[in-house]
Motif scaffolding. Structure first.
Motif, PDB file in Angstrom:
ATOM      1  N   GLU A  38       0.830  -1.199   0.000  1.00  0.00           N
ATOM      2  CA  GLU A  38       0.000   0.000   0.000  1.00  0.00           C
ATOM      3  C   GLU A  38       0.871   1.258   0.000  1.00  0.00           C
ATOM      4  OE1 GLU A  38      -3.966  -1.693   2.289  1.00  0.00           O
ATOM      5  OE2 GLU A  38      -2.394  -0.742   3.464  1.00  0.00           O
ATOM      6  N   LEU A  39       0.278   2.361  -0.452  1.00  0.00           N
ATOM      7  CA  LEU A  39       1.003   3.621  -0.550  1.00  0.00           C
ATOM      8  C   LEU A  39       1.357   4.126   0.845  1.00  0.00           C
ATOM      9  CD1 LEU A  39       1.912   5.671  -2.739  1.00  0.00           C
ATOM     10  CD2 LEU A  39      -0.217   6.912  -2.315  1.00  0.00           C
ATOM     11  N   ALA A  40       2.591   4.541   1.034  1.00  0.00           N
ATOM     12  CA  ALA A  40       3.042   5.040   2.324  1.00  0.00           C
ATOM     13  C   ALA A  40       2.390   6.385   2.629  1.00  0.00           C
ATOM     14  CB  ALA A  40       4.561   5.174   2.336  1.00  0.00           C
ATOM     15  N   GLU A  41       2.249   6.694   3.922  1.00  0.00           N
ATOM     16  CA  GLU A  41       1.559   7.909   4.343  1.00  0.00           C
ATOM     17  C   GLU A  41       2.155   9.192   3.749  1.00  0.00           C
ATOM     18  OE1 GLU A  41       2.225   5.407   6.504  1.00  0.00           O
ATOM     19  OE2 GLU A  41       0.655   5.252   8.035  1.00  0.00           O
ATOM     20  N   PRO A  42       3.482   9.378   3.712  1.00  0.00           N
ATOM     21  CA  PRO A  42       3.998  10.648   3.166  1.00  0.00           C
ATOM     22  C   PRO A  42       3.596  10.882   1.713  1.00  0.00           C
ATOM     23  CG  PRO A  42       5.700   9.523   4.438  1.00  0.00           C
ATOM     24  CD  PRO A  42       4.565   8.557   4.291  1.00  0.00           C
ATOM     25  N   GLU A  43       3.611   9.823   0.909  1.00  0.00           N
ATOM     26  CA  GLU A  43       3.245   9.967  -0.503  1.00  0.00           C
ATOM     27  C   GLU A  43       1.755  10.282  -0.661  1.00  0.00           C
ATOM     28  OE1 GLU A  43       7.084   8.287  -0.246  1.00  0.00           O
ATOM     29  OE2 GLU A  43       5.228   7.528   0.659  1.00  0.00           O
ATOM     30  N   LEU A  44       0.904   9.584   0.117  1.00  0.00           N
ATOM     31  CA  LEU A  44      -0.530   9.845   0.022  1.00  0.00           C
ATOM     32  C   LEU A  44      -0.852  11.245   0.545  1.00  0.00           C
ATOM     33  CD1 LEU A  44      -3.321   8.793  -0.703  1.00  0.00           C
ATOM     34  CD2 LEU A  44      -3.483   7.803   1.594  1.00  0.00           C
ATOM     35  N   LEU A  45      -0.214  11.656   1.628  1.00  0.00           N
ATOM     36  CA  LEU A  45      -0.439  12.995   2.166  1.00  0.00           C
ATOM     37  C   LEU A  45      -0.030  14.058   1.149  1.00  0.00           C
ATOM     38  CD1 LEU A  45      -1.192  14.918   4.446  1.00  0.00           C
ATOM     39  CD2 LEU A  45       1.111  14.615   5.376  1.00  0.00           C
ATOM     40  N   ALA A  46       1.059  13.832   0.433  1.00  0.00           N
ATOM     41  CA  ALA A  46       1.493  14.791  -0.586  1.00  0.00           C
ATOM     42  C   ALA A  46       0.438  14.937  -1.679  1.00  0.00           C
ATOM     43  CB  ALA A  46       2.832  14.352  -1.177  1.00  0.00           C
ATOM     44  N   GLN A  47      -0.162  13.820  -2.090  1.00  0.00           N
ATOM     45  CA  GLN A  47      -1.223  13.869  -3.101  1.00  0.00           C
ATOM     46  C   GLN A  47      -2.447  14.620  -2.578  1.00  0.00           C
ATOM     47  OE1 GLN A  47      -2.127   9.899  -4.465  1.00  0.00           O
ATOM     48  NE2 GLN A  47      -0.001   9.433  -5.002  1.00  0.00           N
ATOM     49  N   TYR A  48      -2.797  14.336  -1.317  1.00  0.00           N
ATOM     50  CA  TYR A  48      -3.948  14.991  -0.691  1.00  0.00           C
ATOM     51  C   TYR A  48      -3.703  16.492  -0.546  1.00  0.00           C
ATOM     52  CZ  TYR A  48      -7.393  16.071   2.984  1.00  0.00           C
ATOM     53  OH  TYR A  48      -8.406  16.614   3.729  1.00  0.00           O
ATOM     54  N   ALA A  49      -2.504  16.857  -0.089  1.00  0.00           N
ATOM     55  CA  ALA A  49      -2.171  18.270   0.071  1.00  0.00           C
ATOM     56  C   ALA A  49      -2.228  19.011  -1.258  1.00  0.00           C
ATOM     57  CB  ALA A  49      -0.786  18.409   0.707  1.00  0.00           C
ATOM     58  N   ALA A  50      -1.833  18.334  -2.330  1.00  0.00           N
ATOM     59  CA  ALA A  50      -1.899  18.962  -3.655  1.00  0.00           C
ATOM     60  C   ALA A  50      -3.343  19.288  -4.028  1.00  0.00           C
ATOM     61  CB  ALA A  50      -1.269  18.037  -4.693  1.00  0.00           C
ATOM     62  N   VAL A  51      -4.266  18.374  -3.690  1.00  0.00           N
ATOM     63  CA  VAL A  51      -5.691  18.615  -3.954  1.00  0.00           C
ATOM     64  C   VAL A  51      -6.180  19.803  -3.134  1.00  0.00           C
ATOM     65  CG1 VAL A  51      -8.011  17.685  -3.637  1.00  0.00           C
ATOM     66  CG2 VAL A  51      -6.225  16.259  -4.645  1.00  0.00           C
ATOM     67  N   VAL A  52      -5.893  19.788  -1.839  1.00  0.00           N
ATOM     68  CA  VAL A  52      -6.338  20.871  -0.965  1.00  0.00           C
ATOM     69  C   VAL A  52      -5.762  22.205  -1.413  1.00  0.00           C
ATOM     70  CG1 VAL A  52      -6.209  21.793   1.387  1.00  0.00           C
ATOM     71  CG2 VAL A  52      -6.717  19.369   1.020  1.00  0.00           C
ATOM     72  N   ASN A  53      -4.474  22.225  -1.710  1.00  0.00           N
ATOM     73  CA  ASN A  53      -3.824  23.474  -2.095  1.00  0.00           C
ATOM     74  C   ASN A  53      -4.374  24.026  -3.410  1.00  0.00           C
ATOM     75  OD1 ASN A  53      -2.163  23.473   0.167  1.00  0.00           O
ATOM     76  ND2 ASN A  53      -0.563  22.286  -0.850  1.00  0.00           N
ATOM     77  N   ARG A  54      -4.785  23.137  -4.297  1.00  0.00           N
ATOM     78  CA  ARG A  54      -5.342  23.576  -5.572  1.00  0.00           C
ATOM     79  C   ARG A  54      -6.648  24.351  -5.379  1.00  0.00           C
ATOM     80  NH1 ARG A  54      -4.870  19.106  -7.902  1.00  0.00           N
ATOM     81  NH2 ARG A  54      -6.985  18.272  -7.920  1.00  0.00           N
ATOM     82  N   HIS A  55      -7.380  23.993  -4.331  1.00  0.00           N
ATOM     83  CA  HIS A  55      -8.678  24.636  -4.086  1.00  0.00           C
ATOM     84  C   HIS A  55      -8.635  25.689  -2.991  1.00  0.00           C
ATOM     85  CE1 HIS A  55     -10.749  21.812  -6.703  1.00  0.00           C
ATOM     86  NE2 HIS A  55     -10.194  20.804  -6.055  1.00  0.00           N
TER      87      HIS A  55
END
Length: 419
Positions: A248-265
């Protein structure tokens, strides 16, 4: 750095070996790494440090006072779902102005208590709840800050028992009814409309549903602005997955993807942004240490019967949850086993047909990633008392919840005089 790892072939929690801990504390017991909890919280909060945010830990995942106190010192707020959790948060020195109150069945007694504490916000989940809160607030003459928990009808692609953002789920209000509810709330006495809240599920490993949900929330935010209903905060909830299995995807990588979504909006929301992470902060900071009572060969099965049971840790049988199970002492020999507990239920198991290192009667096993939705859900089925929780910091260890005795369990019962 890892906080649960093998050192010289022996499992360690920070600087202390599982073998040494088991000599000091009877198995089974929960053990948490304080350093891992801090690291996870800081990782999450740092991802949004450039924004005006508040990170409210979801108390339901792990409500031990030591865990809450540790997070309070890190600056965390609290997402709560009961008066008990409000009292726990306050007792851990989490300020009331950092507490958001969620839950679909808040009673008027709970509302009264929360209002008197002047909490940050009530996340309203139905029109009847809104009217009840207005009634209580008016009686007390205390203004209630509210947001509506919006159900955006987004499939989070998670386990059906932890999906919370689809039409038909019991949580929140349908997004198509949101405008009329906000207008109604805006005109009620002692109600102050301050926010928008969403929470679409738990253990979400693909950020696409977050993106879709935030887009819907953004459209609602803009509609409310046109109606002169100004929103002071938007609460994106929690639900970000953690790594339970090696692939499974490690937490830092998933958090980076999530932060990119949040930051975009984020720039489209001219307000404070709240988060409600829980599992992400504590899940991989905890282990459950158990001893093999018997090793039983039955037909074509090998059973490891351990002293922990489903009453201590229910996630595998309740959610079909996978948790990595390791031998306390490495030997690099493997076999396929069922790991089961002593409770008189076929569902009392932790793993079925699991390949793991060979352990024998009397050996210790370590069930990993149990820092969330684990000890909080324990019970005394089969008259098995609640087990201990301990916490490690470096080479220090402390009991953070004493094990219950059978006598204490029995003493809770009262026999009527007429029996």
């Amino acid at each position: 750095m890892p906080f649960v790892e093998y050192k010289n072939s022996v499992q360690h929690i920070e600087s202390l070996s599982v073998l040494a801990l088991a000599e000091q504390y009877p198995t089974p017991f929960y053990c948490y790494s304080s350093a891992k909890i801090r690291a996870q919280y800081r990782m999450f909060s740092d991802a949004f440090s450039h924004l005006n945010t508040l990170v409210c830990f979801a108390v339901k995942v792990n409500s031990n006072q030591a865990v809450l106190s540790l997070l309070a010192k890190e600056g965390a707020g609290a997402d709560v779902v009961s008066v008990g959790e409000i009292k726990r948060a306050l007792a851990a020195n989490i300020p009331a102005e950092k507490i958001v109150f969620s839950g679909v069945a808040k009673t008027e007694q709970e509302m009264e208590f929360a209002l008197k504490q002047h909490i940050l916000c009530f996340n309203i989940e139905s029109e009847p709840e809104l009217l009840a809160l207005s009634h209580v607030a008016k009686r007390l003459k205390i203004t209630a800050n509210i947001s509506f928990r919006i159900n955006p009808n987004v499939n989070a692609n998670t386990h059906k028992k932890i999906s919370t953002g689809k039409k038909g789920d019991k949580f929140g209000v349908d997004i198509e009814h949101a405008i009329s509810l906000y207008q109604k709330a805006y005109n009620l006495d002692y109600i102050n409309v301050t926010g928008i809240n969403m929470h679409i599920g738990s253990q979400i490993s693909d950020v696409t549903p977050f993106d879709l949900a935030i887009q819907k929330i953004k459209a609602l935010y803009c509609e409310l602005k046109v109606l002169n209903i100004n929103i002071n905060h938007v609460d994106f909830g929690g639900g970000l997955a953690v790594k339970y299995q090696d692939d499974e995807l490690a937490e830092p990588e998933l958090l980076a993807q999530y932060a990119a979504v949040v930051n975009r909006h984020a720039e489209d929301f001219n307000c404070r942004i709240l988060f409600e992470p829980g599992r992400f902060i504590t899940a991989n900071a905890g282990v459950l240490v158990s001893q093999v009572i018997y090793k039983k060969n039955q037909s074509d099965k090998t059973l490891l019967i351990v002293d922990a049971a489903m009453n201590d840790f229910i996630r595998p049988t309740l959610y079909d949850a996978y948790h990595k199970i390791t031998a306390a002492t490495q030997n690099h020999r493997f076999e396929c086993v069922d790991v089961v507990g002593p409770v008189c239920e076929t569902g009392d198991y932790f793993a079925l047909d699991r390949t793991m290192e060979v352990v024998e009667q009397g050996d210790l096993i370590v069930i990993n990633s149990v820092g969330a939705y684990s000890a909080v859900a324990s019970n005394s089925y089969n008259s098995r008392p609640i087990i201990a929780e301990i916490m490690v910091q470096g080479d220090q260890v402390a009991v953070i919840r004493e094990a219950q005795s059978v006598d204490e369990l029995i003493a809770r019962d009262k026999v009527p005089s007429w029996v």
